[in-house]
Enzyme design. Structure first.
Site, PDB file in Angstrom:
ATOM      1  N   LYS A  77       0.833  -1.203   0.000  1.00  0.00           N
ATOM      2  CA  LYS A  77       0.000   0.000   0.000  1.00  0.00           C
ATOM      3  C   LYS A  77       0.866   1.252   0.000  1.00  0.00           C
ATOM      4  O   LYS A  77       1.848   1.345   0.728  1.00  0.00           O
ATOM      5  CB  LYS A  77      -0.915  -0.009   1.223  1.00  0.00           C
ATOM      6  CG  LYS A  77      -1.916   1.126   1.250  1.00  0.00           C
ATOM      7  CD  LYS A  77      -2.830   1.014   2.454  1.00  0.00           C
ATOM      8  CE  LYS A  77      -3.850   2.164   2.473  1.00  0.00           C
ATOM      9  NZ  LYS A  77      -4.752   2.059   3.645  1.00  0.00           N
ATOM     10  N   ASN A 104       0.816   2.655  -6.341  1.00  0.00           N
ATOM     11  CA  ASN A 104       0.304   3.960  -6.775  1.00  0.00           C
ATOM     12  C   ASN A 104       0.793   5.055  -5.831  1.00  0.00           C
ATOM     13  O   ASN A 104       0.004   5.735  -5.177  1.00  0.00           O
ATOM     14  CB  ASN A 104      -1.230   3.960  -6.814  1.00  0.00           C
ATOM     15  CG  ASN A 104      -1.773   3.530  -8.154  1.00  0.00           C
ATOM     16  OD1 ASN A 104      -1.106   3.652  -9.175  1.00  0.00           O
ATOM     17  ND2 ASN A 104      -2.988   3.020  -8.164  1.00  0.00           N
ATOM     18  N   SER A 130      -0.312  -0.152 -14.738  1.00  0.00           N
ATOM     19  CA  SER A 130      -1.753  -0.073 -14.979  1.00  0.00           C
ATOM     20  C   SER A 130      -2.242  -1.292 -15.729  1.00  0.00           C
ATOM     21  O   SER A 130      -1.568  -1.805 -16.617  1.00  0.00           O
ATOM     22  CB  SER A 130      -2.094   1.183 -15.781  1.00  0.00           C
ATOM     23  OG  SER A 130      -3.481   1.231 -16.049  1.00  0.00           O
ATOM     24  N   LYS A 184       1.551   8.081 -14.125  1.00  0.00           N
ATOM     25  CA  LYS A 184       0.531   7.122 -13.686  1.00  0.00           C
ATOM     26  C   LYS A 184      -0.595   7.857 -12.949  1.00  0.00           C
ATOM     27  O   LYS A 184      -1.771   7.516 -13.097  1.00  0.00           O
ATOM     28  CB  LYS A 184       1.155   6.055 -12.775  1.00  0.00           C
ATOM     29  CG  LYS A 184       0.146   5.046 -12.189  1.00  0.00           C
ATOM     30  CD  LYS A 184      -0.679   4.355 -13.277  1.00  0.00           C
ATOM     31  CE  LYS A 184      -1.383   3.097 -12.777  1.00  0.00           C
ATOM     32  NZ  LYS A 184      -2.273   3.317 -11.642  1.00  0.00           N
ATOM     33  N   HIS A 187      -2.602   9.397 -15.658  1.00  0.00           N
ATOM     34  CA  HIS A 187      -3.363   8.291 -16.261  1.00  0.00           C
ATOM     35  C   HIS A 187      -4.632   8.042 -15.448  1.00  0.00           C
ATOM     36  O   HIS A 187      -5.728   7.917 -16.011  1.00  0.00           O
ATOM     37  CB  HIS A 187      -2.484   7.032 -16.301  1.00  0.00           C
ATOM     38  CG  HIS A 187      -3.227   5.753 -16.537  1.00  0.00           C
ATOM     39  ND1 HIS A 187      -4.002   5.139 -15.570  1.00  0.00           N
ATOM     40  CD2 HIS A 187      -3.308   4.938 -17.625  1.00  0.00           C
ATOM     41  CE1 HIS A 187      -4.522   4.037 -16.046  1.00  0.00           C
ATOM     42  NE2 HIS A 187      -4.125   3.893 -17.295  1.00  0.00           N
ATOM     43  N   ASN A 188      -4.492   7.985 -14.128  1.00  0.00           N
ATOM     44  CA  ASN A 188      -5.657   7.719 -13.289  1.00  0.00           C
ATOM     45  C   ASN A 188      -6.642   8.883 -13.315  1.00  0.00           C
ATOM     46  O   ASN A 188      -7.855   8.678 -13.241  1.00  0.00           O
ATOM     47  CB  ASN A 188      -5.216   7.436 -11.856  1.00  0.00           C
ATOM     48  CG  ASN A 188      -4.613   6.053 -11.701  1.00  0.00           C
ATOM     49  OD1 ASN A 188      -4.163   5.457 -12.684  1.00  0.00           O
ATOM     50  ND2 ASN A 188      -4.569   5.547 -10.495  1.00  0.00           N
ATOM     51  N   GLU A 191      -8.553   8.514 -16.355  1.00  0.00           N
ATOM     52  CA  GLU A 191      -9.449   7.383 -16.098  1.00  0.00           C
ATOM     53  C   GLU A 191     -10.707   7.841 -15.357  1.00  0.00           C
ATOM     54  O   GLU A 191     -11.822   7.425 -15.684  1.00  0.00           O
ATOM     55  CB  GLU A 191      -8.694   6.331 -15.288  1.00  0.00           C
ATOM     56  CG  GLU A 191      -9.464   5.104 -14.888  1.00  0.00           C
ATOM     57  CD  GLU A 191      -8.620   4.203 -14.000  1.00  0.00           C
ATOM     58  OE1 GLU A 191      -9.116   3.803 -12.931  1.00  0.00           O
ATOM     59  OE2 GLU A 191      -7.458   3.918 -14.359  1.00  0.00           O
ATOM     60  N   LYS A 261      -9.404   6.282  -4.380  1.00  0.00           N
ATOM     61  CA  LYS A 261      -8.212   6.020  -3.581  1.00  0.00           C
ATOM     62  C   LYS A 261      -7.234   7.186  -3.541  1.00  0.00           C
ATOM     63  O   LYS A 261      -6.145   7.054  -2.998  1.00  0.00           O
ATOM     64  CB  LYS A 261      -7.507   4.759  -4.087  1.00  0.00           C
ATOM     65  CG  LYS A 261      -8.318   3.487  -3.852  1.00  0.00           C
ATOM     66  CD  LYS A 261      -7.527   2.239  -4.227  1.00  0.00           C
ATOM     67  CE  LYS A 261      -8.313   0.977  -3.883  1.00  0.00           C
ATOM     68  NZ  LYS A 261      -7.554  -0.259  -4.236  1.00  0.00           N
ATOM     69  N   HIS A 455      -5.426  46.025  -8.897  1.00  0.00           N
ATOM     70  CA  HIS A 455      -4.538  44.981  -9.415  1.00  0.00           C
ATOM     71  C   HIS A 455      -3.967  45.321 -10.792  1.00  0.00           C
ATOM     72  O   HIS A 455      -3.085  44.615 -11.269  1.00  0.00           O
ATOM     73  CB  HIS A 455      -5.285  43.644  -9.483  1.00  0.00           C
ATOM     74  CG  HIS A 455      -5.621  43.092  -8.132  1.00  0.00           C
ATOM     75  ND1 HIS A 455      -4.670  42.604  -7.271  1.00  0.00           N
ATOM     76  CD2 HIS A 455      -6.817  42.958  -7.488  1.00  0.00           C
ATOM     77  CE1 HIS A 455      -5.252  42.173  -6.161  1.00  0.00           C
ATOM     78  NE2 HIS A 455      -6.562  42.375  -6.265  1.00  0.00           N
TER      79      HIS A 455
END
Length: 477
Positions: A77, A104, A130, A184, A187-188, A191, A261, A455
């Protein structure tokens, strides 16, 4: 223990770890395995008699069973568990041994571990993997970062176990440091966007009165054409799966609370830091968060009102709507990939990683969760124009978006009038329209900022880089 020293070692025999071990072994390599619970190690090896596997019960035995330079892959993990394993390995490893984190992990953790191990003479790889359980066993997409010299050592193993697309292994050296785990993560994020868009297409068809098995047929048909992808394929299969207990499609019985996750949220944080818009991915992450608030949604559904006139289209109208949903889904999916790749481009420039976007797209064509037929076109777009500023501007994708944008608009409009939430599909359209608009109302926004905070602003009738301030009238009350 055997007399022969093994080629590769893996720590962490959960399902992904076990399948990777079997994949590596099937390519002719001898593999040592270790799990914190010895019974898991013994059971796994016993279940695969005759394989080139060595069960070890201590990390010392595990390390001693490997040929130098030792190649140790950690599949535990993400987070503190990875650090704990590395801490235990340090007294046992020697200079030039290679430690690979295949989980991951957050890319900043990978960079920290690289800075920790390099001065000790060890080589560290953060490798995104993956493909899920099936990919791990039959061939995943692998995204390794770290020194090029370390990639050269690992290349024979990684290329042998990776998926193959268009005759090429779906693995390549991504870049130094945390580059592998970073892509990765992106990539997620893509996804997340892709999955939410597919779910919105399902919801639109469901709200048009289509039965679950009818929708399954649509996704199965789409998977034979330009929308062909792993996620569209499994969507069709998931929708046609029947629950043996009730005889109903299983998706109708699944509670509508989505989990996550963390990689999607990490992507949002990074995009904010890089000032890159990933509105599709952002909408997808927020949709998962909102789905988890089930009790609040049920309560709100009894109080808050929506459209009072349901859609009553006939079969011909339904078929026309499905055709438009196809185009809207295709266009919005392109936006999800385009936003993710734009973030990779920005971060690569910021970090000096020199990531080859065409090469990255090429390894996503097989093995990984976001593999799709149109990744061939993405690969070609970046190989034809390595300095392409944005995927949407490549000729193929510009033509695709121009062709589908009207149907896309009509689908989003239909969803709005029917009260069907399509956050990712509408966010994608908003991004498309914003990018193609030469003059946005940010001129008013700049006036507002200058009004209350002095500004300053630039002017269209003055040279770029000159800043101006207006003495705005005082507001009372």
């Amino acid at each position: 223990m055997t007399d022969k020293l093994n080629d590769f070692g893996l720590i962490g025999l959960a399902v992904m770890g076990q399948n990777l071990v079997l994949n590596v072994e099937s390519r002719g390599f001898h593999v040592s395995v270790y799990n914190r619970t010895a019974a898991v190690t013994d059971e796994f090896v016993a279940q695969h008699p005759g394989k080139r596997l060595t069960a070890t019960h201590t990390l010392a035995d595990f390390v001693q069973s490997l040929a130098r330079p030792r190649k140790v892959m950690i599949m535990v993990k993400a987070g503190a568990a990875v650090d704990a394993v590395i801490e235990q390995l340090l007294p046992l490893l020697e200079a030039d041994d290679i430690v690979i984190d295949g989980g991951n992990s957050l890319y900043t953790d990978t960079e920290r571990r690289d800075a920790w191990l390099t001065p000790l003479g060890l080589r560290f790889i953060g490798a995104g993997v993956s493909g899920g359980e099936e990919g791990a066993r039959k061939g995943p997409a692998i995204m390794p970062g770290g020194p090029a010299s370390t990639w050269a050592v690992m290349q024979p193993i990684f290329e042998s176990i990776a998926a193959v697309a268009e005759g090429q292994p779906c693995v390549r050296h991504i870049g130094p440091g945390g580059a592998g785990h970073y892509v990765k993560m992106i990539h997620n994020g893509i996804e997340y966007g892709d999955m939410q868009l597919i779910c919105e297409a399902y919801h639109l068809m469901q709200s048009a009165g289509m039965a679950t098995l009818e929708i399954a047929e649509v996704f199965n048909r789409w998977n034979e054409g330009e929308l062909q992808s792993y996620l569209v394929q499994i969507t069709g299969k998931a929708l046609e799966q029947i629950d043996p207990e009730t005889g109903r499609p299983i998706v109708e019985l699944i509670l509508d609370k989505a989990g996550q996750k963390g990689t999607g949220q990490w992507t949002l944080v990074n995009a904010a830091e890089q000032a890159v818009v990933i509105s599709t991915i952002n909408a997808a992450v927020e949709a998962r968060v909102l789905s988890s608030q089930k009790a609040q949604r049920v309560a709100a559904s009894q109080i808050l009102q929506g459209p009072t006139t349901p859609w009553t289209g006939d079969q011909a109208a339904r078929d026309a709507l499905v055709a438009k949903i196809h185009d809207a889904l295709y266009a919005a999916k392109v936006i999800s990939y385009a936003q993710g790749l734009d973030l990779v481009r920005s971060m690569s420039a910021h970090k000096g990683w020199d990531i080859d976007l065409g090469g990255l797209a090429s390894i996503w064509r097989g093995g990984c969760i976001i593999r799709a037929r149109f990744l061939n076109h993405i690969t070609d777009a970046y190989r034809t124009q390595p300095d392409l500023a944005h995927l949407m501007l490549a000729p193929y994708f510009a033509a695709l978006l121009n062709r589908t944008q009207q149907a896309w608009r009509e689908v989003v409009a239909h969803a709005v009038t029917q009260g069907i939430p399509v956050p990712a599909m509408s966010a994608s359209l908003g991004y498309y329209d914003s990018l193609r608009t030469a003059r946005l109302p940010a001129n008013l926004l700049q006036a507002q900022r200058d009004f209350f905070g002095a500004h300053t602003y630039e002017r269209i009738d003055k040279p770029a880089g000159q800043w101006f301030h207006t003495d705005w009238p005082e507001v009372v009350g």
